[in-house]
Write an enzyme that holds these catalytic residues in place. Structure first.
Site, mmCIF file in Angstrom:
data_model
loop_
_atom_site.group_PDB
_atom_site.id
_atom_site.type_symbol
_atom_site.label_atom_id
_atom_site.label_comp_id
_atom_site.label_asym_id
_atom_site.label_seq_id
_atom_site.Cartn_x
_atom_site.Cartn_y
_atom_site.Cartn_z
ATOM 1 N N GLU A 131 -18.227 61.896 7.904
ATOM 2 C CA GLU A 131 -18.647 60.744 7.110
ATOM 3 C C GLU A 131 -19.936 60.231 7.739
ATOM 4 O O GLU A 131 -19.906 59.547 8.760
ATOM 5 C CB GLU A 131 -17.554 59.672 7.092
ATOM 6 N N CYS B 283 -23.025 52.084 6.246
ATOM 7 C CA CYS B 283 -23.461 53.444 5.929
ATOM 8 C C CYS B 283 -23.863 53.604 4.470
ATOM 9 O O CYS B 283 -24.686 54.463 4.143
ATOM 10 C CB CYS B 283 -22.366 54.450 6.280
#
Length: 466
Positions: free
Chosen positions: A213, A247
């Site tokens: 991720e 993110c």
């Protein structure tokens, strides 16, 4: 933690997972319930501890962005996990009738989780709950850049889990490298693309499957028919959560040239309305550490030297001692600027103007595929066209960020922004081995296909290869 202690923790979990291959729903449910109780009981402490790591992060923001989605994720798993783990019958080939085939979900064993510092609860417990609902045990490496929360979690987890169920390790680079080199049954890493490459390389030595991720430069594409006031509001809201240290934060905005002045004014108005006491108030998050603050300041200085316009959206000036960086727009950036080539991870939004949609699409396609894409338009068809002509890990339309909070949507990247996905059923799938099982009937025709290969065999093959 030294390598010997780390190995001992892994060995204990590994042995336990091999001694409990079948993990019934009652065990999985109990582990999930304990996880839920831990987060609920300590939610206020969690928020205050994370705030200490940042120097300042609003307790309300942590409750909204970390505690709430964590609890929702665990509850979702509790509601659906039992059905996810049931074996599923599938049709066998016609020529194998009356044999049966089924798919049997099994726990992989021991899952390694390498957690980041920016959302240390949500991005630790999210993968953890997925591992637990899939019947696994989990070893967690916390980020050294959120030391207060890492220490709290390491101290608290043993009150709810045995060490061979869930364990937390802390440490710096050497510990992280040793952790990634362990022969996990699955390894999930959340963090930068550069470190993700190293994690994958370490895992490859053990043929450990990985979920990465990562991040990247998630664009906001503002089409010429978008409601600019609403669009600026949604972009700034997503950008300034956790001061941009997210993110999937909007990394840059693509905007028609004619709309730039109006967009700037709407963005400034939104910031002044929602952060009336930007520096002195308790709602705006600080940059996590001096290193990250210095990086952001250096990139702003470079942009100014290259002739870009630096537009502060607040009246307060930056403060290095307090790691306070006000929301900032940057326009007129040349192509080589760091702000256009590196993931920003801060409250800075480059705005790139374009002449037509083709130019905007080309700008996105020339870059690595992003973790998220945000499109803004009043026309649903134009937004569909935007989705069809770009590739990203996920997307939100006329909104930012919130696709990550949908438990029925897989969350993950593609290419440089990640590999694999989790959340909800996708998380169960990631940490589950789907065993293929063929059950032969007592009465079957396989003997007709055995040697010696005579006329009957040739006749059978003629039928099968028709």
């Amino acid at each position: 933690m030294d390598q010997r202690s780390l190995q001992a923790l892994f060995d204990a979990q590994y042995a336990a997972s091999r001694n409990e291959v079948h993990v019934p729903w009652s065990v999985r449910r109990d582990r999930l319930q304990r996880l839920l109780d831990m987060v609920k009981t300590h939610s206020r402490t969690i928020a205050e501890t994370i705030s200490r790591d940042f120097g300042q992060r609003a307790v309300a923001e942590t409750l909204l962005l970390e505690v709430f989605p964590t609890l929702e994720g665990v509850r979702h798993a509790l509601r659906h996990g039992e059905s996810w783990m049931k074996p599923r019958r599938v049709p066998s080939g016609l020529w194998f009738f009356p044999a049966q085939s089924r798919i049997v979900p099994q726990a992989k064993g021991v899952v390694g989780i390498i957690a980041p510092w920016n959302y240390p609860l949500y991005l630790t417990v999210g993968p953890l709950l997925a591992a637990l609902v899939a019947g696994n045990r989990a070893l967690i490496k916390m980020s050294e850049f959120a030391p207060a929360f890492a220490a709290w979690l390491q101290q608290t987890v043993p009150d709810y889990f045995a060490a061979d169920e869930v364990a937390v390790v802390c440490g710096e680079r050497e510990v992280a490298e040793a952790f990634a080199a362990l022969p996990f049954d699955h390894l999930l890493f959340t963090g930068s693309t550069a470190v993700g490459r190293k994690v994958m390389q370490a895992a490859a030595a053990n043929l450990t499957p990985v979920t990465l991720e990562l991040g990247g430069k998630s664009p906001c594409v503002v089409l010429d028919d978008a409601d600019l006031a609403q669009t600026a509001a949604r972009i700034m809201a997503g950008k300034l959560l956790n001061a941009g240290q997210t993110c999937i934060a909007p990394d840059y905005a693509l905007l028609p040239q004619a709309h730039l002045p109006e967009f700037i004014e709407h963005a400034r108005a939104w910031v002044q309305k929602h952060y009336p006491q930007l520096r002195s108030g308790a709602d705006f998050t600080r940059i996590i550490n001096e290193r990250q603050y210095a990086r952001l300041r250096a990139w702003l200085d470079e942009a100014a030297e290259l002739g870009a316009s630096i537009i502060s959206l607040g009246d307060d000036v930056a403060d290095a001692a307090g790691r306070f960086l006000p929301p900032t727009l940057v326009t007129g950036l040349p192509a080589q600027a760091k702000l256009l080539n590196e993931e920003i991870f801060g409250p800075i939004l480059p705005v790139v103007t374009y002449r037509d949609e083709a130019e905007a699409l080309a700008f996105i396609r020339e870059r690595e595929r992003p973790l998220a894409l945000y499109g803004f338009s009043s026309d649903a068809k134009r937004l569909d066209d935007l989705l069809h002509n770009t590739v990203s890990g996920g997307a939100s339309l006329n909104e930012t960020i919130y696709h990550v909070a949908q438990e029925n949507l897989p969350f993950g990247g593609i290419g440089a922004s990640g590999m694999g996905a989790y959340h909800g059923k996708a998380g169960f799938d990631t940490f589950t081995h789907y065993k293929s099982v063929f059950i032969q009937s007592k009465l079957n025709g396989t003997g007709l296909l055995a040697p010696p290969y005579g006329k009957l065999f040739q006749l059978m093959m003629k039928v099968l290869l028709r």
